[in-house]
Design an enzyme around this catalytic site. Sequence first.
Site, mmCIF file in Angstrom:
data_model
loop_
_atom_site.group_PDB
_atom_site.id
_atom_site.type_symbol
_atom_site.label_atom_id
_atom_site.label_comp_id
_atom_site.label_asym_id
_atom_site.label_seq_id
_atom_site.Cartn_x
_atom_site.Cartn_y
_atom_site.Cartn_z
ATOM 1 N N HIS A 83 46.040 41.992 42.038
ATOM 2 C CA HIS A 83 44.050 42.578 42.660
ATOM 3 C C HIS A 83 42.739 40.686 42.501
ATOM 4 C CE1 HIS A 83 42.706 44.593 39.310
ATOM 5 N NE2 HIS A 83 41.916 43.559 39.804
ATOM 6 N N CYS A 108 21.722 45.577 30.425
ATOM 7 C CA CYS A 108 21.177 46.116 30.993
ATOM 8 C C CYS A 108 21.973 46.443 31.865
ATOM 9 C CB CYS A 108 20.035 45.046 31.785
ATOM 10 S SG CYS A 108 18.788 43.996 30.232
ATOM 11 N N SER A 145 47.381 40.893 37.058
ATOM 12 C CA SER A 145 46.689 41.608 38.029
ATOM 13 C C SER A 145 47.010 41.325 39.415
ATOM 14 C CB SER A 145 46.063 42.824 37.381
ATOM 15 O OG SER A 145 45.704 44.344 38.594
#
Length: 460
Positions: free
Chosen positions: A196, A320, A194
């Site tokens: 990016h 979290c 990819s």
Amino acid sequence: MPYFDTASAAPLHPVARQALQAALDEGWADPARLYREGRRARLLLDAAREAAAEAVGCRADELVFTPSGTHAVHTGMAGVLAGRRRTGGHLVVSAVEHSSVLHAADAHAAAGGTVTEVPVDRLGAVSAAGYEAALSSTTALACLQSANHEVGTVQPVAEVAEVCGAAGVPLLVDAAQSLGWGRVEGAWSVLAASAHKWGGPPGVGLLAVRKGVRFSAQGPADERESGRSPGFANLPAIVAAAASLRAVRAEADAEAARLRILVDRLRRRVVRLVPDVEVVGDADRRLPHLVTFSCLYVDGETLLHELDRAGYSVSSGSSCTSSTLTPSHVLRAMGVLSEGNVRVSLPPGTSADEVNGFLEVLPGAVAGVREKLGVPEAAPPAAPVAESVEIDALGLRCPQPVIELARAIATVPVGGTVTVVSDDEVARLDIPAWCAMRGHTYLGEAPRGAGVAYQVRREA
């Protein structure tokens, strides 16, 4: 403001910006047309394909451009599985693959195929023997990332490719994280990446399929990109992606050596500056720019906000920070601490001053989060009050069950036990990890009403 999250997306490389602007002016026409503008666009597309193929290490006619890296992964997996359906419907993946691979594996299983996940060690690495054991006479495809996107561990692709080749099974490599640093070694069959991730524009993926690999493109037929990626290509973005890949690879060796020194400094100093921290991933076989560590007794989302307020953009695999309240599948597969997880991935050009600034800010940020959660820097000594203690942590979320365990362990004598009853899925990973870090013995788990009872024996 230092940006330390290139594992998610790298800033646009200056060469990509220049190439994109130039291609917007010269490459807007349909490269399939024979008039002047079309021929000019075709020359740009052919040049971009040649440059990308050289960087990948394949033939130009083996490589196509796709709308994203995820699209490349899905197209590659679906095409090989369909092309080899007479062999069988068995797919082999590692337990720490990118979600694009695992989602495709889930879809394959839902359609009636079978999937085997190869486990990893505590550093996040697979073994060639693990893949060899997973392969069977019905295996149509095996998948393995070149380097892990969360902890940076580099996988033994060449060794796994050799095992797969001996069994006649093609190996698809997700090279998104590593391609900007160098070619993927070994006799792989299919490769996806990819743009990016290396400083190219988003919305461009690469898919390389070696000659001789059985491949059946799925979906309606299309004459573009060898029928493997339908639709009108974003030629300006493709040109920019190929140009930036060539540019970053020209700088890769020198930049990797420089960033490796900075990451080594982070790995050493984080554990000295911050109490109760576990640095995860392989210290040697790793990407040069990435380090991940987890902090006990820390809410990962709050920590990331604190670091952002201090001017540092980092990422996390901590449960979290997730709306699902489940830990990262990578950290879970490795069996390491997930709470308070921070991933730092340095972009090219990062300075020593920026890294030192992060190290100055981090201890205070962690201490501040712990203070908000009621965790003292050093727990005061306490006399044991019982041989065994049970904690009701139902309804409490990461990292609170572990905080309650840490408070309770001093209330039992050496050899005594603490049982934590929790309905937080993260406790299954973090309580054993806490025991390993603190030198106590994890005795196991058992169902308990609406939750699970985790039992720990105090050792010191």
